[in-house]
Structures are given as structure tokens and as C-alpha cells.
Design a protein around this motif. Structure first.
Motif, PDB file in Angstrom:
ATOM      1  N   PRO A 106     -20.340 -56.655 -41.871  1.00 51.95           N
ATOM      2  CA  PRO A 106     -20.383 -55.381 -41.997  1.00 51.95           C
ATOM      3  C   PRO A 106     -21.979 -55.115 -42.973  1.00 51.95           C
ATOM      4  O   PRO A 106     -22.677 -56.005 -43.620  1.00 51.95           O
ATOM      5  CB  PRO A 106     -19.302 -54.716 -42.721  1.00 51.95           C
ATOM      6  CG  PRO A 106     -18.453 -56.044 -42.862  1.00 51.95           C
ATOM      7  CD  PRO A 106     -19.300 -57.183 -42.339  1.00 51.95           C
ATOM      8  N   ALA A 107     -22.301 -53.881 -42.884  1.00 58.50           N
ATOM      9  CA  ALA A 107     -23.241 -53.257 -43.924  1.00 58.50           C
ATOM     10  C   ALA A 107     -22.795 -51.876 -44.433  1.00 58.50           C
ATOM     11  O   ALA A 107     -21.721 -51.600 -44.164  1.00 58.50           O
ATOM     12  CB  ALA A 107     -24.598 -53.184 -42.974  1.00 58.50           C
TER      13      ALA A 107
ATOM     14  N   GLU B  57     -20.589 -66.722 -50.154  1.00 62.15           N
ATOM     15  CA  GLU B  57     -21.029 -66.584 -48.666  1.00 62.15           C
ATOM     16  C   GLU B  57     -21.972 -65.227 -48.360  1.00 62.15           C
ATOM     17  O   GLU B  57     -21.466 -64.282 -48.215  1.00 62.15           O
ATOM     18  CB  GLU B  57     -19.835 -66.270 -47.899  1.00 62.15           C
ATOM     19  CG  GLU B  57     -19.816 -66.400 -46.368  1.00 62.15           C
ATOM     20  CD  GLU B  57     -18.613 -66.329 -45.537  1.00 62.15           C
ATOM     21  OE1 GLU B  57     -18.770 -65.686 -44.514  1.00 62.15           O
ATOM     22  OE2 GLU B  57     -17.578 -66.802 -46.016  1.00 62.15           O
ATOM     23  N   ALA B  58     -23.199 -65.622 -48.801  1.00 66.00           N
ATOM     24  CA  ALA B  58     -24.242 -64.111 -48.935  1.00 66.00           C
ATOM     25  C   ALA B  58     -24.241 -63.509 -47.667  1.00 66.00           C
ATOM     26  O   ALA B  58     -24.455 -62.282 -47.745  1.00 66.00           O
ATOM     27  CB  ALA B  58     -25.470 -65.027 -49.269  1.00 66.00           C
ATOM     28  N   GLY B  59     -24.201 -64.305 -46.479  1.00 66.58           N
ATOM     29  CA  GLY B  59     -24.263 -63.623 -45.258  1.00 66.58           C
ATOM     30  C   GLY B  59     -23.112 -62.770 -44.903  1.00 66.58           C
ATOM     31  O   GLY B  59     -23.218 -62.225 -43.565  1.00 66.58           O
ATOM     32  N   VAL B  60     -22.360 -62.397 -45.507  1.00 67.48           N
ATOM     33  CA  VAL B  60     -21.093 -61.822 -45.009  1.00 67.48           C
ATOM     34  C   VAL B  60     -21.139 -60.457 -45.125  1.00 67.48           C
ATOM     35  O   VAL B  60     -20.544 -59.579 -44.398  1.00 67.48           O
ATOM     36  CB  VAL B  60     -19.607 -62.086 -45.849  1.00 67.48           C
ATOM     37  CG1 VAL B  60     -19.987 -61.586 -47.155  1.00 67.48           C
ATOM     38  CG2 VAL B  60     -18.353 -61.831 -45.077  1.00 67.48           C
ATOM     39  N   LEU B  61     -22.095 -59.812 -45.865  1.00 64.32           N
ATOM     40  CA  LEU B  61     -22.369 -58.445 -45.890  1.00 64.32           C
ATOM     41  C   LEU B  61     -23.917 -58.542 -46.021  1.00 64.32           C
ATOM     42  O   LEU B  61     -24.561 -59.038 -46.765  1.00 64.32           O
ATOM     43  CB  LEU B  61     -21.783 -57.853 -47.171  1.00 64.32           C
ATOM     44  CG  LEU B  61     -20.425 -57.552 -47.195  1.00 64.32           C
ATOM     45  CD1 LEU B  61     -19.747 -57.059 -48.603  1.00 64.32           C
ATOM     46  CD2 LEU B  61     -19.919 -56.359 -46.261  1.00 64.32           C
ATOM     47  N   THR B  62     -24.653 -57.170 -45.233  1.00 64.99           N
ATOM     48  CA  THR B  62     -26.072 -57.012 -45.729  1.00 64.99           C
ATOM     49  C   THR B  62     -26.001 -55.521 -46.134  1.00 64.99           C
ATOM     50  O   THR B  62     -25.014 -54.800 -46.339  1.00 64.99           O
ATOM     51  CB  THR B  62     -26.633 -56.822 -44.375  1.00 64.99           C
ATOM     52  OG1 THR B  62     -25.986 -56.072 -43.443  1.00 64.99           O
ATOM     53  CG2 THR B  62     -26.565 -58.493 -43.621  1.00 64.99           C
TER      54      THR B  62
ATOM     55  N   LEU C 176     -32.091 -59.743 -40.019  1.00 62.75           N
ATOM     56  CA  LEU C 176     -33.241 -60.204 -40.763  1.00 62.75           C
ATOM     57  C   LEU C 176     -32.709 -60.859 -42.022  1.00 62.75           C
ATOM     58  O   LEU C 176     -33.023 -61.762 -42.655  1.00 62.75           O
ATOM     59  CB  LEU C 176     -34.514 -59.507 -40.992  1.00 62.75           C
ATOM     60  CG  LEU C 176     -35.146 -59.088 -39.734  1.00 62.75           C
ATOM     61  CD1 LEU C 176     -36.426 -58.466 -40.023  1.00 62.75           C
ATOM     62  CD2 LEU C 176     -35.519 -60.162 -38.823  1.00 62.75           C
ATOM     63  N   GLU C 177     -31.944 -59.830 -42.760  1.00 58.42           N
ATOM     64  CA  GLU C 177     -31.364 -60.306 -44.081  1.00 58.42           C
ATOM     65  C   GLU C 177     -30.390 -61.671 -43.990  1.00 58.42           C
ATOM     66  O   GLU C 177     -30.387 -62.340 -44.769  1.00 58.42           O
ATOM     67  CB  GLU C 177     -30.423 -59.077 -44.560  1.00 58.42           C
ATOM     68  CG  GLU C 177     -29.985 -59.363 -45.978  1.00 58.42           C
ATOM     69  CD  GLU C 177     -29.118 -58.459 -46.726  1.00 58.42           C
ATOM     70  OE1 GLU C 177     -28.131 -58.461 -47.418  1.00 58.42           O
ATOM     71  OE2 GLU C 177     -29.706 -57.100 -46.354  1.00 58.42           O
ATOM     72  N   MET C 178     -29.476 -61.642 -42.766  1.00 58.75           N
ATOM     73  CA  MET C 178     -28.659 -62.622 -42.579  1.00 58.75           C
ATOM     74  C   MET C 178     -29.528 -63.894 -42.256  1.00 58.75           C
ATOM     75  O   MET C 178     -29.122 -65.143 -42.670  1.00 58.75           O
ATOM     76  CB  MET C 178     -27.919 -62.365 -41.153  1.00 58.75           C
ATOM     77  CG  MET C 178     -27.030 -61.034 -41.347  1.00 58.75           C
ATOM     78  SD  MET C 178     -26.454 -60.590 -39.719  1.00 58.75           S
ATOM     79  CE  MET C 178     -25.358 -62.166 -38.971  1.00 58.75           C
TER      80      MET C 178
END
Length: 449
Positions: free
Chosen positions: A166-167, A192-197, A383-385
Motif C-alpha cells: 500500500p501507499a 520490511e521497508a518495502g511493505v509501504l511506500t 521506484l521506492e520499492m
């Protein structure tokens, strides 16, 4: 309303039967199906294996209770949603909206649009959307934190950097994303940094993500204008809304030589003939979270505030609706056309009604549909992911350069697809078909699942 291809009419009838009482979702589905008649005529294989029917049905719909306590100790109950619509291209990707208007039909409409928007970026992300009928307006930071923690307590079961990412969306900015990420980290017991943007820069966010949707819409309109050997220089522009998308649309338009003379919120709009003072607008909206009427009070006597009026009464060369769905009606479109508008870029999701869209197309107004024009936000989220996965952090300039390239590619893909299918200049048809073909091809390879 345009008729549907005879092969698609029964599909839409069945979608209507199964989703009665969800007008926004049905509106979004019909708009896509209206474009697909040319596709099934040229490639009848896309009508096989109930492929179109499967695209119109979410893979998963999650509804849950969100209890939380206000500062006076009173317990409130809201309803939370997450619709995981299509994962053929990658993990579900789409924002979370906190607004009293949120219901299942709204989330399904947004999630359906997200499938094609994400496909147009060319990045490996599927389509989803979430939210709640909670409103953060007028709530303290502590109340918002408690709500976000309760919402994430249930949502955490259904998301992950390889499952659903999600974002933010309306009502969900950096504050809300931070609270939700903190709760997810606590529950998962891992970073888990990539779980939210849309995260803050200090904990894995991407530079230019805040600006991305507004900047991206402006780049898309710039590309449309370039097809007529034109640009923003000297153009009079109206941008509805005054939130994140509107603010950074204004910023990028002004950097390209345009003058934004009006913006709005749910109470009314301001008309500033000298051009919107972006520093003051950011102070009022981002720092103080006040109403747009305060801009008029502080800016000076040359600014008019029109309570409850339609911002589309203001004559302009370029209109950029950036507030919410169906905000620009057929009546508004007629007024804009009479006043000489030459281009419209949808910064919000489906802000123009079907009648408005039809009128713009009939008048040969350059029209950038939301699933293409406002794809910059989700593109930069992807791109953040990438940065999170590689434990990297890019500069603002590097990220904006990628964003500008992606938006030009989306524009060119929509234009080329419209040309291929016999409708040059029809960005609605081009966006719908280009997004559909990419998703449909992936689904065909994956089998009937």
C-alpha cells in the motif's frame, strides 16, 4: 453513452448484476470495456477463457472492523477495506484512502483503475486499493495514530513486500504512513521497508515521491501539448484541490512557465490573478492544515474567495482536476470549452464524468485520463520499492529524471496504441487498450487462476 461491442455487452451486464449499488466501479468498468471492442475485433483470443470477466473480478476483497479510542476515551468504530484486484504483473500496489465517502464500491473502482495505471508504467506491479470511512480532519495526532495502529493491526495480515504494497491517497500522507509502518514493524518483528511506500526519507522513503503525482500529471500534459508544437509557457491554468497532488502540480506548472490562477478545497475556491503563491499555499495546507479561505485572507485584496462555487467557471487554457472522482461534470466541461480550454489532465482518479470526457473529446480538447496522467505517483512508489530492495537511496534529481522518462513513455504508449487502433489522439482509448493488453497477456500465460 457509447454502445458496447456485442461480445462485451453480456460481460458488462453480468458485472452490473454482481456489483449492484456500486456506480463508481461500474462507471470505471464500462469506460474500459467501451475501448475494448476494437481489441476483441482485431484479437478475438482476448474474449476466450473468460479473461475479461476475470479482470473485472477482484482476486480478493477484505472488509474489517477498525475500533479506536478518541482523546476523551470514547470508542469509535470504522470500516476498513483492502481490495486486491489483480496480481498478474506483480504484487498488488495501490494507495490507502481515509475519507467518509469510502465504501466497497469506491475502493473497487480505484483498484480497477489501478490495474491499468500500474500496467502503463511498465513496472512489475499489480493493482489494488484500500481505505476506511475514517476522516483524519479535525483529529489530533494521537487520535490519528490510534486509528492507524488499529487499521494496520488487521491489514498487516494481508500485506508484504512481495504480496501487497500500500501507499497513501486522500487523507493518508506521511504522518499516517509513518504510524502504519511503525505498527506493521512492531507486529511483524522485522524491518520490511518495502511493505509501504510514501514513507519519510529517514526510514526508507524516496525523494520526489511527495511531488510525483502532480509532477507526473504536468509532464503528461506537457507531452500532449508538444504534439501540437505547444507548451505551458504563458498558459493560464486552473488546478482543483489544494492537497498534495494539486500543490505539486502547481509547482511544476509554474516552473514550466504557466500561471495557476485558481485552486480549491471542499468549501470553495480562490482566484488569484497574479498566480497562486505556492509558499503561502504550502504553509496553509501542509503546515497548518487550514481551509483555502485562509489563503484569500492572508494573500491580499486582489484575491477572491468563492464559497461553494465551481472552480471550472474560471477561464483557462489548461484544466487539471486534482481533487476527487466525478468533480468535473458535463456542465463544467461545456463551460471550460466555451472559455477556450485546450488541454485537460486528470490529476485525481476519474475526476471527469463520462459526459465531460465525451464533450472534451468531441471538442478536440487534449484529454489525459487519470490512469495515464496521474500514474507518476505509483511509478515513483515502485521506484521506492526498488530502492528499499537494494538498500539504496537515490537523489531527487535521479528520481525525477526516472519519473519524467516514465511519464513520456506512458504518453507515447497511449498515443501509439490509439493510432494503431484507428483513433489517433484518443488518449482514453490508448490508455485503456495499452494497459489491458499488458495485463491480459500476462494472465493468458499464467493460466486460468
Amino acid at each position: 453513452m457509447p454502445s458496447l461491442d456485442e461480445k462485451l455487452e453480456p460481460i458488462f451486464d453480468e458485472v452490473c448484476r454482481r456489483n449492484a449499488g456500486e456506480p463508481e466501479f461500474l462507471q470505471a468498468v464500462r469506460e474500459v470495456l467501451e475501448s475494448l471492442g476494437r481489441v476483441v475485433a482485431k484479437h478475438p483470443e482476448y474474449a476466450n477463457h473468460a479473461l475479461i470477466e476475470r479482470i473485472c473480478e477482484p482476486e480478493r476483497q477484505i472488509i474489517f472492523r477498525v475500533p479506536w479510542t478518541d482523546d476523551q476515551g470514547q470508542v469509535h468504530i470504522n470500516r476498513g477495506f483492502r481490495v486486491q484486484f489483480n496480481s498478474a504483473l506483480g504484487p498488488y500496489k495501490g494507495g490507502i484512502r481515509f475519507h467518509p465517502s469510502v465504501n466497497l464500491g469506491i475502493i473497487k473502482f480505484l483498484g480497477f483503475e489501478q490495474i491499468f495505471k500500474n500496467a502503463l508504467t511498465g513496472l512489475p506491479i499489480g493493482g489494488g486499493k484500500g481505505g476506511s470511512d475514517f476522516s483524519p480532519r479535525g483529529r489530533s495526532d494521537s487520535e490519528v495514530m490510534r486509528f492507524c495502529q488499529s487499521y494496520m493491526t488487521e491489514l498487516s495480515r494481508h500485506i508484504g513486500d512481495k504480496t501487497d504494497v500500500p501507499a497513501g491517497d486522500i487523507g493518508v500522507g506521511g504522518r499516517e504512513i509513518g504510524y502504519m509502518f511503525g505498527q506493521y514493524k512492531r507486529l511483524a518483528n522485522r524491518y520490511e521497508a518495502g511493505v509501504l511506500t510514501g514513507k519519510g526519507l529517514s526510514f526508507g522513503g524516496s525523494r520526489a515521491r511527495t511531488e510525483a503525482t502532480g509532477y507526473g500529471n504536468t509532464y503528461f500534459v506537457q507531452s500532449m501539448l508538444a504534439t501540437k508544437n505547444d507548451n505551458f509557457d504563458g498558459k493560464r491554468v486552473v488546478v482543483s484541490g489544494s492537497g498534495n497532488v494539486a500543490i505539486y502540480t502547481i509547482e511544476k506548472v509554474e516552473s514550466l512557465g504557466g500561471t495557476v490562477v485558481a485552486c480549491s478545497d471542499s468549501g470553495g475556491y480562490v482566484l488569484d490573478a497574479k498566480g497562486i503563491d505556492l509558499t503561502l499555499l504550502k504553509k496553509i495546507k501542509e503546515s497548518r492544515r487550514e481551509r483555502i479561505s485562509e489563503y484569500a485572507r492572508l494573500r491580499g485584496d486582489h484575491v477572491d474567495y468563492i464559497a461553494g462555487g465551481s472552480i471550472w467557471e474560471v477561464p483557462c487554457d489548461v484544466a487539471m482536476p486534482s481533487a476527487t472522482q466525478n468533480e468535473l461534470s458535463g456542465k463544467d466541461a461545456k463551460m471550460l470549452i466555451e472559455n477556450g480550454v485546450i488541454a485537460v489532465g486528470e490529476g485525481a482518479n476519474m475526476p471527469c464524468t463520462p459526459e465531460a470526457t465525451r464533450l472534451f473529446k468531441e471538442a478536440d480538447v487534449l484529454f489525459g485520463p487519470g490512469k495515464a496522467a496521474n500514474a507518476g505517483g505509483v511509478a515513483t512508489s515502485a521506484l521506492e520499492m526498488q530502492q528499499n530492495a537494494s538498500r539504496d537511496s537515490w537523489s531527487f534529481e535521479q528520481t525525477e529524471m526516472r519519473l519524467a522518462s516514465i511519464m513520456r513513455n506512458i504518453h507515447d504508449s497511449c498515443a501509439a496504441t490509439a493510432e494503431e487502433y484507428g483513433a489517433p489522439g484518443d488518449y482514453v482509448l490508448g490508455a485503456n487498450i495499452a494497459g489491458f493488453v499488458r495485463v491480459a497477456d500476462a494472465m493468458s500465460f499464467l493460466g486460468v487462476i
